[in-house]
Write a protein that holds these residues in place. Structure first.
Motif, PDB file in Angstrom:
ATOM      1  N   VAL A  25       0.863  -1.141   0.069  1.00 24.32           N
ATOM      2  CA  VAL A  25      -0.097  -0.042   0.020  1.00 24.32           C
ATOM      3  C   VAL A  25       0.870   1.446   0.010  1.00 24.32           C
ATOM      4  N   ILE A  26       2.087   1.058  -0.503  1.00 30.78           N
ATOM      5  CA  ILE A  26       3.005   2.456  -0.059  1.00 30.78           C
ATOM      6  C   ILE A  26       3.749   2.818  -1.476  1.00 30.78           C
ATOM      7  N   THR A  27       4.221   3.812  -1.551  1.00 32.04           N
ATOM      8  CA  THR A  27       4.744   4.564  -2.759  1.00 32.04           C
ATOM      9  C   THR A  27       6.109   3.751  -2.914  1.00 32.04           C
ATOM     10  N   PRO A  28       6.630   3.666  -4.127  1.00 27.58           N
ATOM     11  CA  PRO A  28       8.152   2.954  -4.124  1.00 27.58           C
ATOM     12  C   PRO A  28       9.153   3.772  -3.446  1.00 27.58           C
ATOM     13  N   GLN A  29       8.968   5.206  -3.141  1.00 33.06           N
ATOM     14  CA  GLN A  29      10.156   6.068  -2.250  1.00 33.06           C
ATOM     15  C   GLN A  29       9.894   5.477  -0.975  1.00 33.06           C
ATOM     16  N   GLU A  30       8.498   5.227  -0.525  1.00 36.36           N
ATOM     17  CA  GLU A  30       8.301   4.766   0.880  1.00 36.36           C
ATOM     18  C   GLU A  30       8.849   3.576   1.258  1.00 36.36           C
ATOM     19  N   VAL A  31       8.692   2.459  -0.104  1.00 37.84           N
ATOM     20  CA  VAL A  31       9.359   1.116   0.044  1.00 37.84           C
ATOM     21  C   VAL A  31      10.849   1.206   0.273  1.00 37.84           C
ATOM     22  N   ASP A  32      11.699   2.091  -0.651  1.00 40.09           N
ATOM     23  CA  ASP A  32      13.055   2.466  -0.069  1.00 40.09           C
ATOM     24  C   ASP A  32      13.361   2.622   1.357  1.00 40.09           C
ATOM     25  N   ASP A  33      12.549   3.516   1.782  1.00 37.22           N
ATOM     26  CA  ASP A  33      12.873   4.195   3.143  1.00 37.22           C
ATOM     27  C   ASP A  33      12.582   2.632   4.112  1.00 37.22           C
ATOM     28  N   LEU A  34      11.594   2.120   3.676  1.00 46.50           N
ATOM     29  CA  LEU A  34      11.095   0.800   4.631  1.00 46.50           C
ATOM     30  C   LEU A  34      12.222  -0.162   4.471  1.00 46.50           C
ATOM     31  N   PHE A  35      12.847  -0.430   3.378  1.00 41.66           N
ATOM     32  CA  PHE A  35      13.783  -1.443   3.043  1.00 41.66           C
ATOM     33  C   PHE A  35      15.169  -0.955   3.855  1.00 41.66           C
ATOM     34  N   ALA A  36      15.465   0.191   3.994  1.00 40.17           N
ATOM     35  CA  ALA A  36      16.565   0.911   4.527  1.00 40.17           C
ATOM     36  C   ALA A  36      16.489   0.778   6.043  1.00 40.17           C
ATOM     37  N   MET A  37      15.261   0.986   6.666  1.00 45.41           N
ATOM     38  CA  MET A  37      15.047   0.590   7.915  1.00 45.41           C
ATOM     39  C   MET A  37      15.026  -0.827   8.335  1.00 45.41           C
ATOM     40  N   LEU A  38      14.667  -1.718   7.448  1.00 45.10           N
ATOM     41  CA  LEU A  38      14.657  -3.110   7.821  1.00 45.10           C
ATOM     42  C   LEU A  38      15.870  -3.570   7.818  1.00 45.10           C
ATOM     43  N   ARG A  39      16.721  -3.151   7.046  1.00 48.55           N
ATOM     44  CA  ARG A  39      18.260  -3.566   6.988  1.00 48.55           C
ATOM     45  C   ARG A  39      18.989  -2.708   8.335  1.00 48.55           C
ATOM     46  N   GLN A  40      18.631  -1.747   8.689  1.00 49.38           N
ATOM     47  CA  GLN A  40      19.024  -1.499   9.888  1.00 49.38           C
ATOM     48  C   GLN A  40      18.864  -2.122  11.130  1.00 49.38           C
ATOM     49  N   MET A  41      17.533  -2.538  11.090  1.00 46.02           N
ATOM     50  CA  MET A  41      17.280  -3.386  12.307  1.00 46.02           C
ATOM     51  C   MET A  41      17.851  -4.923  11.952  1.00 46.02           C
ATOM     52  N   ARG A  42      18.008  -5.212  10.924  1.00 42.29           N
ATOM     53  CA  ARG A  42      18.929  -6.510  10.808  1.00 42.29           C
ATOM     54  C   ARG A  42      20.499  -6.241  11.349  1.00 42.29           C
ATOM     55  N   ALA A  43      21.020  -5.217  10.959  1.00 39.25           N
ATOM     56  CA  ALA A  43      22.386  -4.954  11.421  1.00 39.25           C
ATOM     57  C   ALA A  43      22.389  -4.842  12.935  1.00 39.25           C
ATOM     58  N   GLU A  44      21.078  -4.522  13.585  1.00 40.96           N
ATOM     59  CA  GLU A  44      21.209  -4.531  15.193  1.00 40.96           C
ATOM     60  C   GLU A  44      21.061  -5.896  15.822  1.00 40.96           C
ATOM     61  N   GLY A  45      20.814  -6.906  14.750  1.00 48.14           N
ATOM     62  CA  GLY A  45      20.655  -8.203  15.373  1.00 48.14           C
ATOM     63  C   GLY A  45      19.175  -8.968  15.254  1.00 48.14           C
ATOM     64  N   ARG A  46      18.369  -7.955  15.120  1.00 48.78           N
ATOM     65  CA  ARG A  46      17.042  -8.445  14.928  1.00 48.78           C
ATOM     66  C   ARG A  46      16.604  -9.538  13.866  1.00 48.78           C
ATOM     67  N   ALA A  47      15.636 -10.329  14.090  1.00 48.90           N
ATOM     68  CA  ALA A  47      15.069 -11.061  13.072  1.00 48.90           C
ATOM     69  C   ALA A  47      14.071 -10.694  12.243  1.00 48.90           C
ATOM     70  N   LEU A  48      14.032 -10.837  10.974  1.00 44.37           N
ATOM     71  CA  LEU A  48      12.727 -10.249  10.416  1.00 44.37           C
ATOM     72  C   LEU A  48      12.116 -11.214   9.283  1.00 44.37           C
ATOM     73  N   ILE A  49      10.928 -11.408   9.446  1.00 46.61           N
ATOM     74  CA  ILE A  49      10.150 -12.287   8.404  1.00 46.61           C
ATOM     75  C   ILE A  49       9.549 -11.286   7.470  1.00 46.61           C
ATOM     76  N   PHE A  50       9.770 -11.523   6.287  1.00 51.46           N
ATOM     77  CA  PHE A  50       9.009 -10.475   5.324  1.00 51.46           C
ATOM     78  C   PHE A  50       8.116 -11.529   4.401  1.00 51.46           C
ATOM     79  N   ILE A  51       7.100 -11.223   4.697  1.00 52.13           N
ATOM     80  CA  ILE A  51       5.980 -11.981   3.915  1.00 52.13           C
ATOM     81  C   ILE A  51       5.574 -11.178   2.369  1.00 52.13           C
ATOM     82  N   SER A  52       5.471 -12.115   1.369  1.00 47.67           N
ATOM     83  CA  SER A  52       5.455 -11.071   0.111  1.00 47.67           C
ATOM     84  C   SER A  52       5.235 -12.057  -0.959  1.00 47.67           C
ATOM     85  N   HIS A  53       4.481 -11.704  -2.064  1.00 49.03           N
ATOM     86  CA  HIS A  53       4.304 -12.375  -3.280  1.00 49.03           C
ATOM     87  C   HIS A  53       5.066 -11.633  -4.183  1.00 49.03           C
ATOM     88  N   LYS A  54       5.752 -10.487  -4.033  1.00 44.55           N
ATOM     89  CA  LYS A  54       6.456  -9.832  -4.908  1.00 44.55           C
ATOM     90  C   LYS A  54       7.953 -10.011  -5.049  1.00 44.55           C
TER      91      LYS A  54
END
Lengths: 310, 518
Positions: free
Chosen positions: B181-210
């Motif tokens: 439901v978000i714009t491509p730019q917002e997707v970029d921001d989201l991905f950057a944040m998820l990578r930051q959380m990964r770097a902190e050692g968190r586990a992330l489960i990303f559900i998608s069919h894209k």
């Protein structure tokens, strides 16, 4: 002389307005709490009748006013629990289960009255309690500050319920559960428990509304003595926009018209009494029709909650 | 419920393991002995079609469902998660596809909900707001704690959802289709944040069919099909077609690739909107002077973030919503004041809410197929239905549109989402409409049915139908549309030929950053 007469009349009308508002305040505020959590309790009228009878019966048999209040709260809470069981756990259609509760309260209170007391009698209810100082303010003093204890309690409940709903974690839970129970559930808010609590408290408050009639305002019990107050109380929650202060303002307006109507009959202005009695009800219908559209209505009102189901 | 303060109070999750998870619903096995293992510090994609069992598996992990068999282990220890409360206490956070927010409450109230207050029974929203600000700055999630949820855009609401989970100290975050439901730019921001959380050692489960996003973001990918785990793979080295094959279980014909057709000077103007304005359900202005034309034999794509007036525009054209200004012409004929006429004049509509607006779920497939013309011959004989004519026509449609149903008298609600959509397509397309308004026609539909629906749209275009394709899926619009209109805040921000449309350019227009009215 003319001046004095109108001021006395004004005091009288205001005094009855406050007195008439009391049972509505108990019932509507309880209903507000219940509806804010998403449960429509249409059985308020039945719970009021049972509360009125329980309180009256205990006062007749023991003479204890405190006992009467406790009895009303206990019976109301019990009926609230029953309502919650049907509406929350069994997920019944809330409009229908409420009518059931009304018929149960109406029938049971009449039956118990006939089996136990049988005939009309009166009790010594709560006495008038003039607040020292305040009650000697001219005109307004005797109108506002010469009432029985339950009247003060009813008005004190307005800020209390508002505080509960808006400033406490319980209130936040109640509002969330009434608007989006699924979201509340995902945050670990116990949706079912909260709805049980609000409907139970609502039942107890409705019963107190009934008791405020039978052991405070008129000090008698009659079959079907509430005569629709419980249903009007539900309508006034909508009218007040689900906010305690709004609900109170609606109640005061309704009570003022009722008081005026009584006064009109007393002075014998040439209106047929049947028509005068209808006045407050006609006003309710008009007010509800003109009231702003459903703003503030809990989004999940009347929608049962079922985990995992959207 | 956990106590304040919230930051990283739960112990780190180094590993999560689901072993042999089985969940049955009446008539279906949603999860069949599924194994899944996720580490701290990884982004693990969960890939599968609608109905493959992804959401069920995650609802089990979050305590919304109880498994019939199997166990959950966190850091090698078996745990029981019997409610969302348990899940939160163990450091599991979930961003649901349909946001779990209370619209009538503020951001801070939504975040504080369900937590203990430092002031006992009294709410301490000031303290919550301060902590929210801190987290928001840390992760670049701009949002005003005092704003009401209903005032926020969808992208902002998503940020609130993420803040809510972080505030509760989520060490493992499940994101269910977060980019839908978000714009491509917002997707970029989201991905950057998820990578930051990964770097902190968190586990992330990303559900998608894209598939594109799965490849861009994830370290490993687990594929579910029909409730079973197909396998877990390192994402590196897998191509989109590899993943598509794993997901569907057979070679997928890339229906989209060969659909581009050179905009061969489309035909006459079939639908023309001039300065259309209309109100939303809340009586606030939703459309401000929308002007656009759709020609016979073309697909006009309407791109935009959800809630920018797409639904209102579709309903205006279909005659379901009154206009407050402007004119609507169909093949040059003014039909503005005549909503009911529009359907008869040849406008068909595939509504976004197909379960609510497009069908009667309790009715049979056949009854749904004839909803529009059951009062006409040959289906009606006076006031009576001609059963045999209905049956014949419906069997024909079921075959032509390849609707998978046991028969014409099966209740519609027992069909899959894709097949329900095919029933609507069959009903609307069999009228050979001059204009088709298709709103989110493939949302929630599996790959196979999506390809079939796209094919139907292309065939209608070939036969000279004018199509307005409203979609939040940019890939879909880019693949099918001849021209692309971008809608933002009830205005058409631009109309571009497909040759000039790139995801970046469309994204900026969708976000309202740039406006270039042609």
């Amino acid at each position: 002389m003319e001046q004095l007469f109108t001021l006395t009349t004004l005091t009288g009308i205001l005094h009855s307005t406050i007195r008439l508002a009391t049972p509505y305040l108990f019932a509507s505020l309880g209903e507000t709490i219940s509806q804010r959590s998403g449960v429509l309790n249409l059985g308020v009228e039945g719970q009021m009748l049972m509360g009125a009878f329980a309180a009256f019966f205990v006062v007749v048999t023991t003479g204890s006013l405190l006992g009467g209040v406790v009895a009303a709260i206990f019976v109301g809470a019990l009926l609230g629990l029953l309502m919650a069981l049907v509406s929350v756990s069994f997920r019944a259609e809330q409009g229908i289960s409420g009518i059931g509760m009304y018929l149960l309260g109406l029938g049971l209170s009449s039956l118990l009255f006939r089996l136990t007391l049988g005939s009309v009698q009166s009790v010594r209810g709560f006495a008038e309690l003039a607040l020292p100082g305040l009650s000697s303010i001219p005109v307004l003093g005797p109108a506002l500050f010469k009432h029985s204890l339950l009247v003060y309690v009813a008005f004190a409940l307005v800020p209390m319920v508002a505080y509960l709903l808006n400033r406490t974690t319980w209130g936040l839970n109640i509002r969330a559960v009434g608007d989006n129970p699924q979201a509340a559930d995902t945050l670990g808010v116990p949706v079912i428990a909260i709805r049980y609590a609000t409907v139970t408290v609502g039942g107890a408050m409705a019963a107190m509304g009934g008791a405020s009639l039978s052991i405070s305002a008129v000090n008698i019990f009659q079959e079907n003595m509430t005569g629709g107050i419980g249903f009007i109380a539900v309508a006034l929650v909508y009218f007040g926009g689900w906010r305690p202060v709004g609900v109170m303002l609606g109640i005061l307006l309704f009570s003022l018209v009722s008081a005026l109507q009584i006064w009109l009959q007393l002075v014998g202005i040439g209106i047929p009494s049947d028509l005068a009695v209808m006045l407050p009800y006609i006003l309710t219908i008009i007010a509800l029709a003109l009231a702003p559209r459903r703003t503030g209505q809990p989004a999940a009102l009347t929608r049962p909650f079922n985990r995992g189901m959207a | 419920m956990q106590a304040f303060p919230p930051q990283r109070t739960t112990s780190t999750i180094t590993s999560l393991e689901l072993r042999g998870i089985t969940k049955r619903f009446p008539g279906v096995i949603a999860n069949d002995k599924v194994n899944l293992s996720v580490h701290g510090g990884e982004i693990h994609a969960l890939l599968g079609e609608n109905g493959a069992g992804k959401s069920t598996l995650m609802k089990i992990l979050y305590g919304l469902y109880q498994p019939d068999a199997g166990e959950v282990r966190i850091n090698e220890q078996p745990v029981t998660i019997s409610s969302p409360q348990d899940a939160i206490a163990r450091g599991i956070g979930m961003i649901h596809q349909h946001f779990m927010l209370v619209p009538s409450l503020t951001v801070a109230e939504n975040i504080a909900l369900g937590l203990r207050s430092s002031r006992g029974l009294r709410l301490d929203l000031d303290r919550v707001s301060a902590e929210v600000q801190r987290l928001a700055e840390l992760y670049g999630l701009r949002v005003d704690p005092k704003a009401y949820i209903w005032q926020l855009s969808v992208g902002e609401q998503q940020r609130v959802e993420i803040l809510k989970a972080l505030y509760r100290g989520a060490e493992l975050l499940v994101l269910d289709e977060p980019t839908a439901v978000i714009t491509p730019q917002e997707v970029d921001d989201l991905f950057a944040m998820l990578r930051q959380m990964r770097a902190e050692g968190r586990a992330l489960i990303f559900i998608s069919h894209k598939l594109r996003e799965v490849i861009a973001l994830s370290d490993r990918v687990s594929v579910l099909r029909d409730g079973r785990l197909v396998g877990t793979f390192a994402t590196a080295g897998k191509s989109r077609s590899d993943l598509a094959r794993l997901m569907v279980g057979r070679e997928v014909i890339a229906a989209r690739a060969d659909t581009k057709h050179p905009s061969e000077g489309a035909g006459s103007i079939a639908l023309e909107l001039q300065d259309i304005s209309a109100q939303s359900d809340r009586n606030t202005p939703a459309l401000h002077g929308v002007t656009l034309q759709v020609r016979a034999g073309e697909i006009l794509g309407l791109a935009g973030v959800s809630g920018n007036g797409q639904r209102e525009l579709a309903e205006v054209i279909a005659g379901l919503r009154p206009t407050s200004a402007g004119t609507i012409k169909l093949a040059g004929k003014d039909l503005t004041g005549n909503p009911a006429e529009r359907a008869n004049a040849g406008i068909s509509y595939i509504p976004e809410e197909r379960m609510r607006d497009g069908t009667v779920l309790e009715f049979s497939v056949a009854e749904n197929l004839i909803l529009r013309n059951h009062t006409e011959a040959p289906f009606a004989r006076g006031p009576l239905l001609n059963r045999s004519a209905v049956d014949r026509a419906c069997r024909d449609l079921i075959q032509r549109f390849q609707i998978k149903t046991p028969g014409p008298h099966t209740p519609l609600k027992s069909l899959s989402g894709g097949n329900i959509q095919k029933v609507i397509m069959a009903r609307e397309l069999s009228r050979e409409p001059a204009v088709l308004v298709a709103a989110q026609p493939t949302r929630g539909v599996d790959i196979g049915a999506t390809a079939a629906i796209h094919q139907l749209l292309i065939e209608l275009r070939r036969r000279g139908g004018a199509i307005l394709l409203i979609s939040e899926d940019l890939d879909e619009i880019l693949a099918l549309a001849d021209r692309i209109a971008v809608i933002h805040a009830g205005n058409i921000a631009a109309i571009l030929p497909h040759t000039e449309a790139t995801p970046e350019r469309l994204g900026l227009l969708m976000a309202g950053v740039a406006s270039e009215v042609t």
